[in-house]
Design a protein around this motif. Structure first.
Motif, PDB file in Angstrom:
ATOM      1  N   ASP A  41    -120.569   8.708 114.352  1.00 30.74           N
ATOM      2  CA  ASP A  41    -121.485   8.142 113.355  1.00 30.74           C
ATOM      3  C   ASP A  41    -122.751   8.994 113.267  1.00 30.74           C
ATOM      4  O   ASP A  41    -123.267   9.250 112.186  1.00 30.74           O
ATOM      5  CB  ASP A  41    -121.859   6.696 113.703  1.00 30.74           C
ATOM      6  N   ASN A  44    -122.077  12.164 111.407  1.00 29.29           N
ATOM      7  CA  ASN A  44    -121.451  11.930 110.107  1.00 29.29           C
ATOM      8  C   ASN A  44    -120.053  12.551 110.066  1.00 29.29           C
ATOM      9  O   ASN A  44    -119.718  13.323 109.163  1.00 29.29           O
ATOM     10  CB  ASN A  44    -122.331  12.459 108.979  1.00 29.29           C
ATOM     11  N   LEU A  46    -117.125  11.534 109.305  1.00 28.44           N
ATOM     12  CA  LEU A  46    -116.235  11.337 108.161  1.00 28.44           C
ATOM     13  C   LEU A  46    -116.361  12.480 107.167  1.00 28.44           C
ATOM     14  O   LEU A  46    -115.418  12.797 106.445  1.00 28.44           O
ATOM     15  CB  LEU A  46    -116.526  10.006 107.465  1.00 28.44           C
ATOM     16  N   ASP A  47    -117.529  13.097 107.125  1.00 33.26           N
ATOM     17  CA  ASP A  47    -117.747  14.196 106.184  1.00 33.26           C
ATOM     18  C   ASP A  47    -117.635  15.571 106.830  1.00 33.26           C
ATOM     19  O   ASP A  47    -117.493  16.567 106.125  1.00 33.26           O
ATOM     20  CB  ASP A  47    -119.137  14.071 105.543  1.00 33.26           C
ATOM     21  N   THR A  48    -117.720  15.646 108.165  1.00 34.73           N
ATOM     22  CA  THR A  48    -117.794  16.961 108.795  1.00 34.73           C
ATOM     23  C   THR A  48    -116.572  17.355 109.616  1.00 34.73           C
ATOM     24  O   THR A  48    -116.330  18.546 109.785  1.00 34.73           O
ATOM     25  CB  THR A  48    -119.035  17.054 109.710  1.00 34.73           C
ATOM     26  N   ARG A  51    -109.820  15.913 108.640  1.00 37.08           N
ATOM     27  CA  ARG A  51    -109.109  14.658 108.474  1.00 37.08           C
ATOM     28  C   ARG A  51    -107.752  14.936 107.824  1.00 37.08           C
ATOM     29  O   ARG A  51    -107.566  15.941 107.147  1.00 37.08           O
ATOM     30  CB  ARG A  51    -109.921  13.702 107.612  1.00 37.08           C
ATOM     31  N   CYS A  53    -105.129  13.300 105.154  1.00 35.07           N
ATOM     32  CA  CYS A  53    -105.078  12.307 104.076  1.00 35.07           C
ATOM     33  C   CYS A  53    -103.761  12.456 103.313  1.00 35.07           C
ATOM     34  O   CYS A  53    -103.176  13.536 103.284  1.00 35.07           O
ATOM     35  CB  CYS A  53    -106.232  12.513 103.107  1.00 35.07           C
ATOM     36  N   GLU A  92    -111.811   5.357  95.680  1.00 37.18           N
ATOM     37  CA  GLU A  92    -112.169   6.657  96.246  1.00 37.18           C
ATOM     38  C   GLU A  92    -113.007   6.512  97.513  1.00 37.18           C
ATOM     39  O   GLU A  92    -112.844   7.275  98.464  1.00 37.18           O
ATOM     40  CB  GLU A  92    -112.887   7.507  95.199  1.00 37.18           C
ATOM     41  N   ARG A  96    -111.214   7.546 102.135  1.00 36.15           N
ATOM     42  CA  ARG A  96    -111.643   8.285 103.330  1.00 36.15           C
ATOM     43  C   ARG A  96    -111.618   7.418 104.577  1.00 36.15           C
ATOM     44  O   ARG A  96    -111.376   7.910 105.677  1.00 36.15           O
ATOM     45  CB  ARG A  96    -113.033   8.861 103.107  1.00 36.15           C
ATOM     46  N   LYS A  97    -111.881   6.130 104.422  1.00 36.78           N
ATOM     47  CA  LYS A  97    -111.939   5.262 105.592  1.00 36.78           C
ATOM     48  C   LYS A  97    -110.603   4.613 105.921  1.00 36.78           C
ATOM     49  O   LYS A  97    -110.302   4.365 107.077  1.00 36.78           O
ATOM     50  CB  LYS A  97    -112.980   4.161 105.386  1.00 36.78           C
ATOM     51  N   CYS A 100    -107.137   7.863 105.340  1.00 37.75           N
ATOM     52  CA  CYS A 100    -107.189   9.121 106.081  1.00 37.75           C
ATOM     53  C   CYS A 100    -107.453   8.856 107.562  1.00 37.75           C
ATOM     54  O   CYS A 100    -108.018   7.834 107.918  1.00 37.75           O
ATOM     55  CB  CYS A 100    -108.313  10.008 105.529  1.00 37.75           C
TER      56      CYS A 100
END
Length: 122
Positions: A41, A44, A46-48, A51, A53, A92, A96-97, A100
């Protein structure tokens, strides 16, 4: 509760990246997973972090089916929530959560978080 962080904790332990006792006890696994989640968390993740999907084509089909069903079964509610565009934005964000997962193999191979894993004691 997300099992994503437990997967990472177990894989990191098996790879020898988490020191201390093994994670055979649920309390230790839970503690390690909680620390990993806190760190992820903070950075970050989820963005870095990498993953995995589903393919875009599959996600597009799921979205189209969802739109069709929402329009048919709940037309007034669907429009009050923004219609197609509202569902698209919501979908959308959820992809991601919910669709993926972290690519544990790539994360552990990168050694990007090795210092962090050493910090976790179970």
């Amino acid at each position: 509760k997300s099992h994503e962080y437990e997967r990472i904790a177990i894989s990191a332990s098996l790879a020898g990246k988490i020191s201390g006792d093994t994670l055979h006890k649920a309390v230790r696994l839970d503690r390690a997973a909680r620390r990993i989640k806190e760190k992820f968390d903070e950075i970050n993740a989820l963005d870095t972090l990498p993953r995995i999907c589903p393919k875009k084509e599959l996600l597009d089909r799921i979205l189209e089916m969802e739109m069709e069903h929402e329009r048919k079964l709940f037309p007034e509610w669907y429009e009050s929530q923004g219609g197609d565009e509202g569902l698209r934005q919501s979908f959308e964000a959820a992809v991601r959560k919910k669709f993926c997962s972290f690519d544990v193999v790539k994360i552990l191979q990168s050694s990007q978080l090795d210092s962090f894993f050493k910090w976790i004691e179970v």
